[in-house]
Design an enzyme around this catalytic site. Sequence first.
Site, PDB file in Angstrom:
ATOM      1  CE  LYS A  15      32.743  48.218  36.162  1.00  0.00           C
ATOM      2  NZ  LYS A  15      31.305  47.862  36.032  1.00  0.00           N
ATOM      3  CG  ASP A  36      33.812  46.174  40.775  1.00  0.00           C
ATOM      4  OD1 ASP A  36      33.584  44.950  40.784  1.00  0.00           O
ATOM      5  OD2 ASP A  36      32.994  47.017  40.379  1.00  0.00           O
TER       6      ASP A  36
END
Length: 299
Positions: free
Chosen positions: A33, A154
Amino acid sequence: MPPECGGPPMPLDPLTLRPLAPSETATYLAPAKVNLGLSVRGLRTDGYHELHSVMVPLVVGDELEIAAADTLTLRVEGAALPTDERNLVYRAARAYLDAAGVSGGATITLRKRLPLASGLGGGSSDAATTLMALARLFPAPVNLPALALTLGADVPFFLLGQAALAQGIGDVLTPLPVPQVPLVLVNPGVEVSARDAYAWLDEEEAFTPPLDVEGLLAALTAQHELPTFNALQGPVAARHAPIQAALAALSSAGLRSPLMSGSGATCFALAASDAQAHAAAQALQAQHPAWWVVATRTL
């Protein structure tokens, strides 16, 4: 969703996959990401930081191969990482197997493609992909988001499988309509501890206002410069000159909106086309052969 056995790894979408037979082995992409923006609003009373971040998964990442087995074993290729409970993939697998009441285990091969401690969420994505892959292999009524949060702030994002506005400690997620965008990733060979990055931010009390999410999305669609920032970039780059060099190199390559991702050290910048991204990546790699440089796209 991933192909059946034998195809190239693809991101895992647990909602659309049939269960695997115990004899099957499947390979999955654990996508990286980038943070298209990261605001740190302040320090909470529980010791965590209040975040406001736009996170986007990419089509590049680590690779996981998983099959049912009598016991849980982990093998790692491409990096010198532990293969026991010190590894987040192992902990994720153990947590799912225990929660699902599975008496057996799994053989997991983790092929590291991403730099370590790089701001790309590699470990969290590996953990989330492990949870989803095991849910496919051993279906059970397990609350994956809750289990994911026990592994890291996360990890729930990577269960979502799409761009999102992350708030709270990163666990309050709102899906966002982010278009596919070509970009170039550069890691100058520096490992940055997220703990250190936030500690440096705290020292400077460099907390920031929320992102302009609507403006950011509009700029993405129009291919304009992004009205964005990363609150950690200043404190981290001030202590790591190679990050400053990476950002300058991305800008000099004609790419737009160079930014550090997460706590670094990976930086990225957007391209107008795949062709521009690949040409810029080739030029940057030639200029800086020791750097990790990749042309990729958002998912």
